[in-house]
Design a protein around this motif. Structure first.
Motif, mmCIF file in Angstrom:
data_model
loop_
_atom_site.group_PDB
_atom_site.id
_atom_site.type_symbol
_atom_site.label_atom_id
_atom_site.label_comp_id
_atom_site.label_asym_id
_atom_site.label_seq_id
_atom_site.Cartn_x
_atom_site.Cartn_y
_atom_site.Cartn_z
ATOM 1 N N VAL A 63 -13.360 14.403 -42.964
ATOM 2 C CA VAL A 63 -12.706 14.349 -41.648
ATOM 3 C C VAL A 63 -12.402 15.762 -41.151
ATOM 4 N N LEU B 15 -18.174 3.726 -45.264
ATOM 5 C CA LEU B 15 -16.793 3.958 -44.843
ATOM 6 C C LEU B 15 -16.516 5.444 -44.665
ATOM 7 N N MET C 171 -18.726 7.986 -44.459
ATOM 8 C CA MET C 171 -19.572 8.637 -43.461
ATOM 9 C C MET C 171 -19.115 8.345 -42.053
ATOM 10 N N SER C 172 -18.743 7.083 -41.777
ATOM 11 C CA SER C 172 -18.359 6.748 -40.408
ATOM 12 C C SER C 172 -17.065 7.460 -40.028
ATOM 13 N N SER C 173 -16.164 7.682 -40.976
ATOM 14 C CA SER C 173 -14.917 8.381 -40.642
ATOM 15 C C SER C 173 -15.194 9.816 -40.212
ATOM 16 N N ASN D 292 -16.579 9.549 -36.694
ATOM 17 C CA ASN D 292 -15.549 9.190 -35.707
ATOM 18 C C ASN D 292 -14.648 10.372 -35.368
ATOM 19 N N SER D 293 -14.207 11.115 -36.380
ATOM 20 C CA SER D 293 -13.333 12.249 -36.082
ATOM 21 C C SER D 293 -14.109 13.319 -35.327
#
Lengths: 451, 451
Positions: free
Chosen positions: B397, B311, B313-315, B318-319
């Motif tokens: 982020v 969760l 790492m993917s955020s 994505n940012s």
């Protein structure tokens, strides 16, 4: 100094004598008050040229601050597709007030243009084109062009209409017309093949595709009776394509598209465009936490499994991102059609399996080197662990390629823009399934030993 | 039936009478042998029109299989920028053989064109334009255009040259020329401002930007003495822009760009384009495994920490992907320049912090609901765990937004295309640091309790 410049106040000279693009840029850089004064001091012809540029910012605000008579004259003088766009920027009251000052012919044309939805041929087209009866001679047609040249956005394509029905018969280019004998019929210089055309509701991407395919400078927009409603010119298409390219790039990056340049976008506007997708993706990605909670027994027993989670998950996302970018582009350019989805699926599955196998081989080599080299001890079952990682990579990269390539088709099928599929969206879709694949394979291979 | 069609064998009629784009598409769909026969049976004028289209595939192969005399006549008749491209497709022997058959003037022009590197104005331009001495009248100029129209790729912009030095003085459009009095000097109908021009080494993106900015149909390519070397037309720019858009989309998806349509790309060619980046990213991502090995004590003590790794790492990824797609586009369109990097950094840092805080708040709510709702038990220190996750999200982020926005600048500064920054590349960069941020924050907040 040309006569037009003599009437201009000295401080406004740069705005009157620069090339139009530079003058527009300078005006954009001024405050609204300063820009209002500058526009008031320039000759109307120059102001019309500046307002004809879509790059001019705050065109609606500037027009609303002008004396009504000048604002109306400006709107009359502008290219009608631009005038329609600017009218849409005004509030209802200003629009009604100015409409009262304009000629009914112009007004009717603008009202018509304002009705077409954005991104269609109708919204891009101009009604200022040249058409003549198909039985005119070259000399007659050229004389007509000479008369109307100033008031037409494009004169390089001339539309020859049936004298009785006014339906489009053929298109003739200005260059062929100029090369023709004056007494020859204009039709003799026209293209022999049926004119290429679009309807008012045709999407701008399709318009761009046809203009490119047939190397046109303009494409006519016809109604059911083949009457020419307007034409879309290549420069409008170029602008639309660039805007659409930016939109697609932003969407693929996982955010809402931003129309203004980065630097001109306010802090909160930027947050708004980015937060929506970021939160949606975050909520989707929360499923990974749920998936992992489901496997927490396995995790507690074999912490060594967790070491490879980021590696395996990101490979699925990366292969999905590749496939999505390939297919979005192919669908946009019309190289692949909706009905071809199964051909693509049959291509992506073996491609994904092979790519996954390559990564799996690298992973086995990596784990062996670390184990033999004494860099890290993966425990007594490290061979089975390496096999688990490799098998999971084959499964996840295949699944990623397949999902990534099918997503644009699915979106198009559901009536969305295939370009709404973003790299982060694909990664999120693949991540949850990737974890399930990894732990299922681990249970199969490591059951009875580590697990 | 027009005379040109009467000489054609009946089975070839569709190729002779369809519009050119369709005829080229049909020809592409045939085998090389069949295409060779079809081309042999069509009138030369038609073959020239077909070979002038860049969409025609195997043009080099088809020319190599023609009788030499016909091949040379075809190359002479084609637009010279296309002829130069096709000559480059031939092998050395064929090129030398055919060159011997061509007129020395054409040959010299083609040799010149073949020397310019790809993606430059020189490689896009045609030398088939119209220029006249600046002291000619409108009537003289129009008569000249009538004579040469057939042999020029574009006649819509006419270049007025200094009679003595042949340097470019002004550009006049065909439409203004047609509208002018026959006895008036052509110069009187020309644009008042300095012509916009490029040099042969100007990048095609810059050419496209200028053509768009000034709404041109063609832009002249000048040497140091302001002699016109050639012109780049808007349709060539359109093709170049589309090709570049595809290239950028593929690169952003994390693979090497593919020039041919998806369906026409062979299996192994596809693997080659995708495997390179996928393996490179995989090797980079292996650092996550190393980072996690470093924290394996913490992982063994607090398995609950691993639940949030995907969760978090993917955020970050994505940012980062959002910021990269924004900046790649802004740099490509010239909205942001290299020297603006610090302005962007100062924008992205607070943007990232705020976006991270939003995700952090969602994470705290999620963990609280699961804990209070009895869906999952995160243990006695769940409040500290929730704070760890939220703090890590803010850090990651922010780091993702900053890295994602600075990467295109860094690439441009190092002389690479900023569009080489891909979503997977950014995600990989952010993932390793993300893990380190997460575990460091965990050590700070959870030290003495969980850890």
């Amino acid at each position: 100094m040309t006569p037009i410049l003599q009437a201009v106040a000295p401080e406004l000279l740069p705005f009157a004598s620069q090339n139009i693009a530079d003058a527009v840029e300078s005006l954009n850089a001024r405050s609204l008050d300063a820009a209002t004064d500058i526009v008031a001091g320039l000759p109307l012809a120059r102001v019309i040229d500046m307002f004809d540029r879509p790059e001019l910012q705050r065109a609606g605000n500037l027009i609303a601050r002008m004396p009504d008579a000048r604002a109306a004259a400006l709107l009359e003088g502008m290219a009608d597709d631009r005038a329609a766009d600017v009218l849409l920027e005004l509030d209802e009251a200003d629009r009604t007030r100015l409409s009262g000052r304009m000629r009914s012919g112009t007004l009717e044309a603008l009202r018509q243009l304002m009705r077409y939805p954005p991104h269609t041929a109708g919204s891009l087209m101009t009604t200022e084109f040249v058409s003549v009866p198909a039985d005119w001679t070259v000399a007659q047609t050229l004389a007509h062009i000479r008369d109307v040249e100033r008031s037409r956005e494009t004169v390089y394509a001339i539309y020859l209409l049936d004298p009785a029905t006014h339906a489009l018969v053929r298109t003739v280019s200005l260059r062929r017309l100029v090369a023709g004998e004056p007494d020859a019929p204009a039709l003799s210089q026209a293209q022999r093949t049926e004119p290429v055309w679009v309807s008012a509701s045709t999407d701008q991407e399709e318009v761009a595709r046809l203009i490119r395919r047939h190397d046109l400078l303009a494409i006519p927009v016809l109604d059911e009776a083949r009457h020419v409603l307007g034409v879309v010119t290549v420069d409008d298409v170029l602008d639309a394509l660039i805007a659409e390219g930016t939109e697609d790039a932003h969407k693929f990056g996982g955010m809402q598209a931003i129309a203004q340049p980065y630097i001109n976008t306010g802090f909160w506007a930027m947050i708004k465009k980015r937060a929506g997708w970021l939160c949606a993706l975050f909520l989707g990605e929360m499923l990974t936490a749920s998936a992992m909670q489901h496997f927490d027994d396995e995790l507690a027993k074999a912490v060594v499994l967790t070491l490879f989670i980021p590696l395996i998950m990101s490979s699925g996302g990366n292969s999905g991102s590749q496939a999505t970018s390939l297919l979005i582009r192919s669908l946009a350019l019309g190289e692949v059609r909706l009905r071809d989805w199964w051909k693509v699926a049959l291509r992506e599955l073996p491609t994904g399996m092979l790519l996954g196998a390559m990564l799996g081989a690298i992973a086995i080599i990596r784990i062996s080197i670390w184990q033999y080299g004494g860099i890290y001890d993966y425990g007594p079952h490290w061979v089975l662990l390496a096999l688990t990682v490799a098998a999971a990579l084959i499964g996840i990269v295949s699944f990623g390629s397949l999902t990534g390539s099918m997503l644009p088709f699915a979106l198009q099928r559901l009536g969305f823009d295939p370009a709404s599929a973003s790299a982060p969206f694909v990664a999120t879709l693949v991540d949850v399934t990737g974890l399930v694949i990894y732990f299922s394979i681990a249970a199969m291979i490591l059951g009875g030993t580590l697990l």
